[in-house]
Design a protein around this motif. Structure first.
Motif, PDB file in Angstrom:
ATOM      1  N   TYR A  89       0.861  -1.187   0.000  1.00 51.15           N
ATOM      2  CA  TYR A  89       0.000   0.000   0.000  1.00 51.15           C
ATOM      3  C   TYR A  89       0.900   1.240   0.000  1.00 51.15           C
ATOM      4  O   TYR A  89       1.931   1.277   0.660  1.00 51.15           O
ATOM      5  N   GLY A  90       0.524   2.254  -0.779  1.00 50.96           N
ATOM      6  CA  GLY A  90       1.263   3.519  -0.763  1.00 50.96           C
ATOM      7  C   GLY A  90       2.452   3.579  -1.691  1.00 50.96           C
ATOM      8  O   GLY A  90       3.184   4.577  -1.716  1.00 50.96           O
ATOM      9  N   VAL A  91       2.674   2.527  -2.488  1.00 48.30           N
ATOM     10  CA  VAL A  91       3.780   2.503  -3.455  1.00 48.30           C
ATOM     11  C   VAL A  91       3.193   2.544  -4.860  1.00 48.30           C
ATOM     12  O   VAL A  91       2.236   1.829  -5.165  1.00 48.30           O
ATOM     13  N   GLY A 134       0.918  -4.415 -16.161  1.00 49.66           N
ATOM     14  CA  GLY A 134      -0.284  -3.825 -15.615  1.00 49.66           C
ATOM     15  C   GLY A 134       0.092  -3.012 -14.386  1.00 49.66           C
ATOM     16  O   GLY A 134       1.275  -2.886 -14.042  1.00 49.66           O
ATOM     17  N   ARG A 135      -0.912  -2.454 -13.731  1.00 51.80           N
ATOM     18  CA  ARG A 135      -0.624  -1.618 -12.567  1.00 51.80           C
ATOM     19  C   ARG A 135      -1.619  -1.872 -11.457  1.00 51.80           C
ATOM     20  O   ARG A 135      -2.723  -2.346 -11.698  1.00 51.80           O
ATOM     21  N   LEU A 136      -1.198  -1.522 -10.274  1.00 49.79           N
ATOM     22  CA  LEU A 136      -2.098  -1.422  -9.121  1.00 49.79           C
ATOM     23  C   LEU A 136      -1.967   0.027  -8.664  1.00 49.79           C
ATOM     24  O   LEU A 136      -0.852   0.536  -8.566  1.00 49.79           O
ATOM     25  N   ASP A 137      -3.098   0.690  -8.389  1.00 46.42           N
ATOM     26  CA  ASP A 137      -2.973   2.086  -7.994  1.00 46.42           C
ATOM     27  C   ASP A 137      -2.298   2.187  -6.629  1.00 46.42           C
ATOM     28  O   ASP A 137      -2.097   1.193  -5.932  1.00 46.42           O
ATOM     29  N   SER A 193       8.305  16.844 -10.378  1.00 44.95           N
ATOM     30  CA  SER A 193       8.482  17.429  -9.039  1.00 44.95           C
ATOM     31  C   SER A 193       7.306  17.106  -8.124  1.00 44.95           C
ATOM     32  O   SER A 193       7.459  17.007  -6.914  1.00 44.95           O
ATOM     33  N   LYS A 194       6.101  16.908  -8.699  1.00 47.62           N
ATOM     34  CA  LYS A 194       4.932  16.581  -7.888  1.00 47.62           C
ATOM     35  C   LYS A 194       5.044  15.192  -7.273  1.00 47.62           C
ATOM     36  O   LYS A 194       4.345  14.864  -6.327  1.00 47.62           O
ATOM     37  N   GLN A 195       5.913  14.347  -7.860  1.00 51.84           N
ATOM     38  CA  GLN A 195       6.009  12.965  -7.381  1.00 51.84           C
ATOM     39  C   GLN A 195       7.279  12.705  -6.562  1.00 51.84           C
ATOM     40  O   GLN A 195       7.581  11.571  -6.234  1.00 51.84           O
ATOM     41  N   GLN A 196       7.977  13.772  -6.213  1.00 47.50           N
ATOM     42  CA  GLN A 196       9.223  13.602  -5.462  1.00 47.50           C
ATOM     43  C   GLN A 196       9.002  12.918  -4.113  1.00 47.50           C
ATOM     44  O   GLN A 196       9.864  12.218  -3.617  1.00 47.50           O
ATOM     45  N   SER A 197       7.829  13.142  -3.524  1.00 48.62           N
ATOM     46  CA  SER A 197       7.565  12.561  -2.199  1.00 48.62           C
ATOM     47  C   SER A 197       6.947  11.163  -2.296  1.00 48.62           C
ATOM     48  O   SER A 197       6.674  10.526  -1.281  1.00 48.62           O
ATOM     49  N   LYS A 198       6.722  10.679  -3.503  1.00 45.99           N
ATOM     50  CA  LYS A 198       6.071   9.380  -3.692  1.00 45.99           C
ATOM     51  C   LYS A 198       7.067   8.236  -3.538  1.00 45.99           C
ATOM     52  O   LYS A 198       8.280   8.403  -3.707  1.00 45.99           O
ATOM     53  N   LYS A 199       6.528   7.031  -3.273  1.00 42.77           N
ATOM     54  CA  LYS A 199       7.363   5.830  -3.188  1.00 42.77           C
ATOM     55  C   LYS A 199       7.183   5.015  -4.461  1.00 42.77           C
ATOM     56  O   LYS A 199       6.054   4.829  -4.935  1.00 42.77           O
ATOM     57  N   PHE A 200       8.294   4.483  -4.981  1.00 44.41           N
ATOM     58  CA  PHE A 200       8.269   3.707  -6.214  1.00 44.41           C
ATOM     59  C   PHE A 200       8.778   2.282  -5.962  1.00 44.41           C
ATOM     60  O   PHE A 200       9.350   1.987  -4.907  1.00 44.41           O
ATOM     61  N   LEU A 201       8.590   1.420  -6.958  1.00 43.29           N
ATOM     62  CA  LEU A 201       8.950   0.008  -6.806  1.00 43.29           C
ATOM     63  C   LEU A 201      10.434  -0.210  -6.508  1.00 43.29           C
ATOM     64  O   LEU A 201      10.807  -1.215  -5.911  1.00 43.29           O
ATOM     65  N   GLY A 202      11.272   0.737  -6.915  1.00 38.33           N
ATOM     66  CA  GLY A 202      12.713   0.602  -6.687  1.00 38.33           C
ATOM     67  C   GLY A 202      13.105   0.541  -5.223  1.00 38.33           C
ATOM     68  O   GLY A 202      14.219   0.115  -4.893  1.00 38.33           O
ATOM     69  N   ILE A 203      12.175   0.918  -4.307  1.00 40.71           N
ATOM     70  CA  ILE A 203      12.522   0.832  -2.872  1.00 40.71           C
ATOM     71  C   ILE A 203      12.547  -0.618  -2.390  1.00 40.71           C
ATOM     72  O   ILE A 203      13.093  -0.920  -1.340  1.00 40.71           O
ATOM     73  N   LEU A 204      11.933  -1.526  -3.179  1.00 39.54           N
ATOM     74  CA  LEU A 204      11.840  -2.928  -2.748  1.00 39.54           C
ATOM     75  C   LEU A 204      13.118  -3.704  -3.029  1.00 39.54           C
ATOM     76  O   LEU A 204      13.470  -4.625  -2.297  1.00 39.54           O
ATOM     77  N   GLN A 205      13.796  -3.330  -4.128  1.00 37.71           N
ATOM     78  CA  GLN A 205      14.990  -4.079  -4.540  1.00 37.71           C
ATOM     79  C   GLN A 205      15.653  -3.314  -5.680  1.00 37.71           C
ATOM     80  O   GLN A 205      15.029  -2.490  -6.336  1.00 37.71           O
TER      81      GLN A 205
END
Length: 198
Positions: A17-19, A50-53, A28-40
Motif C-alpha cells: 500500500y502507498g507505493v 499492468g498496474r495497481l494504484d 516534481s509533484k512525485q518527489q515525495s512518492k514511493k516507487f517500486l525501486g525501494i523494494l529491490q
C-alpha cells in the motif's frame, strides 16, 4: 530462441500500500512518492505488467519481456481481487457486479464486461495493511472476490461504488495461475519464467 528467452528477467512481488507501480519520476509533484525501486535493485529495462494504484496492494508481475507484458495485459488472462467493501453487501449487488455496471472511464460512461464475483465466507488471511482500516465499530464490512479479464483504471473501486459499496481495501491475489499465496508485503521473488497463464 530459448537462449534469447533466458536473457529476460521476471519477478513476482507483493506491492505494498502507498507505493506506485512504476520506477521513479523526474516530476516534481512525485518527489515525495514511493516507487517500486525501494523494494529491490531491479535490472535495467524492467517494467510492471499492468498496474495497481497507489492505495491498492498485492500481486504484481515485473518483466523485461515486452511480449510477455502485452500477453498478460490482454483480456485472455484473469486477474482476481479480494475487496473489502463498506457495508453488508447482498446477493442483489453481487449479481449487478457479475452482469456489469456503468462506470466513468476517460470522461465517458463505460459498461463493464460480465465477470466472476462472490462473497467470501470468512475474512481472507492477508498481512495487515500499513495504514489502518476502519474497524467494525463504524458499521459492517464485507469481503468479496472479483475476477476480471479487463483492467480499466481503478475499475474495481469504481464498480463497487457503482452498486453503493465503496472499497476500503483492495488486494490483487491472482494473475492467471500465479497466486499471492502467503507472500508478505514488499516480498520480491525472482523466477525463471512465468508459467502458462491458461
Amino acid at each position: 530462441m530459448e537462449a534469447s528467452k533466458n536473457l529476460h528477467r521476471h519477478f513476482i512481488i507483493y506491492k505494498p500500500y502507498g507505493v506506485l507501480s512504476q520506477f521513479g519520476s523526474n516530476d516534481s509533484k512525485q518527489q515525495s512518492k514511493k516507487f517500486l525501486g525501494i523494494l529491490q535493485d531491479f535490472p535495467e529495462g524492467i517494467m510492471p505488467i499492468g498496474r495497481l494504484d497507489e492505495k491498492s496492494e498485492g500481486l504484481l508481475l515485473l518483466t523485461t519481456d515486452g511480449k510477455m507484458s502485452d500477453f498478460v495485459n490482454s483480456q485472455k488472462v484473469e486477474k482476481e481481487y479480494y475487496t473489502l467493501v463498506n457495508g453488508a453487501i447482498t446477493e442483489f449487488e453481487i449479481e449487478q457486479l457479475k452482469a456489469g455496471v456503468e462506470i466513468g472511464f476517460d470522461g465517458r460512461k463505460y459498461q463493464t464486461k460480465p465477470c466472476k464475483v462472490f462473497k467470501l465466507n470468512e475474512d481472507p488471511k492477508l498481512p495487515e495493511r500499513s495504514k489502518k482500516i476502519r474497524d467494525a465499530r463504524h458499521g459492517p464490512t464485507s469481503w468479496i472476490s472479483i475476477t476480471l479479464n479487463e483492467g480499466k483504471f481503478r475499475q474495481v473501486r469504481k464498480m463497487t461504488s457503482a452498486v453503493g459499496f465503496p472499497t476500503l481495501r483492495l488486494v490483487r491475489v491472482r494473475v492467471g495461475n500465479i497466486h499471492l499465496n502467503e507472500m508478505q508485503v514488499g516480498e520480491v521473488v525472482a523466477v525463471d519464467h512465468f508459467f502458462s497463464f491458461c
